[in-house]
Design an enzyme around this catalytic site. Structure first.
Site, PDB file in Angstrom:
ATOM      1  N   CYS A   1       0.820  -1.219   0.000  1.00 11.80           N
ATOM      2  CA  CYS A   1       0.000   0.000   0.000  1.00 11.80           C
ATOM      3  C   CYS A   1       0.848   1.261   0.000  1.00 11.80           C
ATOM      4  O   CYS A   1       0.328   2.366  -0.131  1.00 11.80           O
ATOM      5  CB  CYS A   1      -0.932   0.011   1.210  1.00 11.80           C
ATOM      6  SG  CYS A   1      -2.093  -1.345   1.182  1.00 11.80           S
TER       7      CYS A   1
ATOM      8  N   HIS B   1      -2.922   7.175   3.950  1.00  4.03           N
ATOM      9  CA  HIS B   1      -3.475   5.982   3.304  1.00  4.03           C
ATOM     10  C   HIS B   1      -4.812   5.633   3.957  1.00  4.03           C
ATOM     11  O   HIS B   1      -4.903   5.500   5.185  1.00  4.03           O
ATOM     12  CB  HIS B   1      -2.465   4.837   3.462  1.00  4.03           C
ATOM     13  CG  HIS B   1      -2.986   3.509   3.032  1.00  4.03           C
ATOM     14  ND1 HIS B   1      -3.786   3.334   1.913  1.00  4.03           N
ATOM     15  CD2 HIS B   1      -2.832   2.271   3.578  1.00  4.03           C
ATOM     16  CE1 HIS B   1      -4.081   2.052   1.791  1.00  4.03           C
ATOM     17  NE2 HIS B   1      -3.531   1.393   2.781  1.00  4.03           N
TER      18      HIS B   1
ATOM     19  N   ASN C   1     -10.579   0.248   1.344  1.00  3.63           N
ATOM     20  CA  ASN C   1      -9.116   0.374   1.281  1.00  3.63           C
ATOM     21  C   ASN C   1      -8.682  -0.179  -0.082  1.00  3.63           C
ATOM     22  O   ASN C   1      -8.751  -1.374  -0.322  1.00  3.63           O
ATOM     23  CB  ASN C   1      -8.509  -0.422   2.444  1.00  3.63           C
ATOM     24  CG  ASN C   1      -6.997  -0.491   2.397  1.00  3.63           C
ATOM     25  OD1 ASN C   1      -6.380  -0.193   1.377  1.00  3.63           O
ATOM     26  ND2 ASN C   1      -6.402  -0.894   3.501  1.00  3.63           N
TER      27      ASN C   1
HETATM   28  N1  COA Z   1     -17.316  -8.873  12.075  1.00  2.00           N
HETATM   29  C1  COA Z   1     -17.506  -9.162  13.357  1.00  2.00           C
HETATM   30  N2  COA Z   1     -16.522  -9.536  14.190  1.00  2.00           N
HETATM   31  C2  COA Z   1     -15.270  -9.581  13.688  1.00  2.00           C
HETATM   32  C3  COA Z   1     -14.977  -9.259  12.344  1.00  2.00           C
HETATM   33  C4  COA Z   1     -16.063  -8.912  11.522  1.00  2.00           C
HETATM   34  N3  COA Z   1     -15.904  -8.581  10.236  1.00  2.00           N
HETATM   35  N4  COA Z   1     -13.660  -9.391  12.142  1.00  2.00           N
HETATM   36  C5  COA Z   1     -13.108  -9.758  13.299  1.00  2.00           C
HETATM   37  N5  COA Z   1     -14.091  -9.882  14.238  1.00  2.00           N
HETATM   38  C6  COA Z   1     -13.949 -10.250  15.640  1.00  2.00           C
HETATM   39  C7  COA Z   1     -12.709 -11.075  15.913  1.00  2.00           C
HETATM   40  O1  COA Z   1     -12.928 -12.430  15.664  1.00  2.00           O
HETATM   41  C8  COA Z   1     -12.459 -10.780  17.374  1.00  2.00           C
HETATM   42  O2  COA Z   1     -13.337 -11.565  18.148  1.00  2.00           O
HETATM   43  P1  COA Z   1     -12.880 -12.174  19.554  1.00  2.00           P
HETATM   44  O3  COA Z   1     -12.587 -10.987  20.421  1.00  2.00           O
HETATM   45  O4  COA Z   1     -14.059 -12.959  19.968  1.00  2.00           O
HETATM   46  O5  COA Z   1     -11.653 -12.976  19.242  1.00  2.00           O
HETATM   47  C9  COA Z   1     -12.896  -9.325  17.526  1.00  2.00           C
HETATM   48  O6  COA Z   1     -13.782  -9.064  16.421  1.00  2.00           O
HETATM   49  C10 COA Z   1     -11.747  -8.331  17.488  1.00  2.00           C
HETATM   50  O7  COA Z   1     -10.888  -8.673  16.387  1.00  2.00           O
HETATM   51  P2  COA Z   1      -9.727  -7.739  15.916  1.00  2.00           P
HETATM   52  O8  COA Z   1      -9.055  -8.336  14.724  1.00  2.00           O
HETATM   53  O9  COA Z   1      -8.881  -7.392  17.111  1.00  2.00           O
HETATM   54  O10 COA Z   1     -10.579  -6.466  15.473  1.00  2.00           O
HETATM   55  P3  COA Z   1     -10.089  -5.006  15.197  1.00  2.00           P
HETATM   56  O11 COA Z   1     -10.762  -4.040  16.079  1.00  2.00           O
HETATM   57  O12 COA Z   1      -8.583  -4.939  15.128  1.00  2.00           O
HETATM   58  O13 COA Z   1     -10.686  -4.727  13.736  1.00  2.00           O
HETATM   59  C11 COA Z   1      -9.822  -4.654  11.498  1.00  2.00           C
HETATM   60  C12 COA Z   1     -10.288  -5.536  12.650  1.00  2.00           C
HETATM   61  C13 COA Z   1      -9.357  -5.522  10.354  1.00  2.00           C
HETATM   62  C14 COA Z   1     -11.005  -3.798  11.073  1.00  2.00           C
HETATM   63  C15 COA Z   1      -8.690  -3.732  12.017  1.00  2.00           C
HETATM   64  O14 COA Z   1      -7.736  -4.495  12.726  1.00  2.00           O
HETATM   65  C16 COA Z   1      -7.969  -3.008  10.937  1.00  2.00           C
HETATM   66  O15 COA Z   1      -8.547  -2.329  10.104  1.00  2.00           O
HETATM   67  N6  COA Z   1      -6.636  -3.079  10.947  1.00  2.00           N
HETATM   68  C17 COA Z   1      -5.814  -2.395  10.006  1.00  2.00           C
HETATM   69  C18 COA Z   1      -5.768  -3.176   8.759  1.00  2.00           C
HETATM   70  C19 COA Z   1      -5.142  -2.414   7.649  1.00  2.00           C
HETATM   71  O16 COA Z   1      -4.977  -1.228   7.736  1.00  2.00           O
HETATM   72  N7  COA Z   1      -4.793  -3.140   6.615  1.00  2.00           N
HETATM   73  C20 COA Z   1      -4.302  -2.609   5.421  1.00  2.00           C
HETATM   74  C21 COA Z   1      -2.936  -2.118   5.558  1.00  2.00           C
HETATM   75  S1  COA Z   1      -2.463  -1.537   4.037  1.00  2.00           S
END
Ligand code: COA
Length: 313
Positions: free
Chosen positions: A113, A233, A263
């Site tokens: 990215c 980004h 994204n």
């Molecule tokens: N719907 C519902 N629950 C979800 C889910 C979804 N789509 N995705 C994950 N969960 C759950 C997980 O299983 C976890 O459950 P648990 O606590 O029972 O284990 C809980 O939600 C928290 O998961 P986590 O991965 O810690 O969530 P988060 O708050 O970090 O959000 C993202 C997930 C992907 C939205 C976030 O981490 C993110 O955007 N990160 C940056 C990614 C990024 O920028 N990528 C591109 C870089 S170029």
């Protein structure tokens, strides 16, 4: 010495994937997605390829320019993190469709990215003290690589392309800081699909971006508070809000405009630039930060300093 933006345009495909569509595909909810990402829907390319999207964005970007300007385009970089086509490179495939001349350095660049930011650094060095022009086209179709049974990734990504044309100017100033950290475990493609530890990427971005922004501002002798606009980004709106909070600056200086795009990886920053041009914000910006981060892990931050001199159109 720096560079100025001559023209910018984006191409967003018509296909759309809403949170409600995703509710039918994985265990998730519109409420959860909006809370954690701010996203409502994503643009999806469907049958359109990266090359086709790049041509659409490039044509729009060059549409109002005269032949004399087109003749001065001596470098074309196509950035992407989702090439389906490796040989011939996408940039070679779009030289003729865009009406560019053959005496051009055309190549593809992938740094996840951060690709667009790294391309800008090459462009700035290539253009220095010349009257040439440089075209950077970012085009990504991550929907080809997203596992739509993995709720941790499929909620985030959309498809799109954007093109920006740059030239050298003595009036503006350009500063950059780049970083590359070998970490193949946080965000990677294995087999067909992208795998991501979202929480780790989140921590990485929030933990490193503010320091690099401070460093680039120091290089350019600008106070962070005097940066008018931070185009980060568009990975996750919460990452951007968190960086804004660290600096205790208003959210308006950190626009988040990806709610119905997703994204898009490398085009996300130039898509945002076209939105800021349309909103007449970029034209009024004195000090501008562009910042990308992503797989690698990679990071790049650019400070454009120039009293609006870096935007021509
Ligand atoms: N719907 C519902 N629950 C979800 C889910 C979804 N789509 N995705 C994950 N969960 C759950 C997980 O299983 C976890 O459950 P648990 O606590 O029972 O284990 C809980 O939600 C928290 O998961 P986590 O991965 O810690 O969530 P988060 O708050 O970090 O959000 C993202 C997930 C992907 C939205 C976030 O981490 C993110 O955007 N990160 C940056 C990614 C990024 O920028 N990528 C591109 C870089 S170029």
């Amino acid at each position: 010495m720096g560079i100025r933006l001559i023209s910018a345009a984006s191409h967003l495909p018509k296909g759309r994937l809403t949170n409600f569509d995703l509710e039918k595909m994985v265990e998730t909810s519109d409420e959860w997605i909006q809370q954690r990402t701010g996203l409502i829907s994503r643009t999806i390319a469907e049958d359109e390829t990266i090359t086709e999207m790049a041509i659409e964005a490039g044509k729009k970007c060059l549409a109002d320019l005269n032949q004399e300007t087109i003749d001065k385009i001596k470098i074309l970089i196509v950035t992407s993190a989702s090439y389906l086509q490796v040989v011939p490179h996408v940039s070679a495939s779009i030289v003729e469709p865009l009406g560019l001349n053959r005496d051009i350095l055309a190549f593809d660049l992938n740094a996840g990215c951060t690709s667009y930011i790294y391309a800008m650094d090459i462009v700035e060095k290539y253009l220095k003290e010349t009257d040439n022009y440089a075209l950077v086209v970012a085009s990504d179709k991550l929907s080809d690589y997203v596992d739509y049974t993995d709720r941790g990734t499929c909620i985030l990504f959309g498809d799109g392309a954007a093109a920006t044309l740059w030239s050298y100017t003595e009036k503006a100033e350009y500063y950059s800081i780049n970083q590359t950290i070998t970490n193949p475990d946080v965000l990677y493609r294995e087999g067909k699909y992208v795998h991501m530890n979202g929480a780790e990427v989140f921590k990485f971005a929030v933990g490193t971006l503010p320091g690099l922004i401070e460093d680039v501002c120091e290089k350019g002798d600008v106070n962070v508070e005097d940066v008018d606009l931070f185009l980060l980004h568009q990975a996750n709106g919460r990452i951007i809000e968190s960086v804004a909070r660290k600096f205790r600056l208003e959210d308006e200086r950190f626009p988040v405009r990806y709610q119905n795009i997703g994204n898009t990886s490398s085009p996300s920053i130039p898509i945002l630039m076209t939105q800021m041009l349309e909103e007449n914000v970029l034209q009024k910006t004195e000090n501008l930060i562009l910042a990308g981060f992503g797989a690698g892990l990679s990071l790049g931050v650019i400070l454009l300093k120039g009293n609006g001199q870096y935007v021509v159109k």
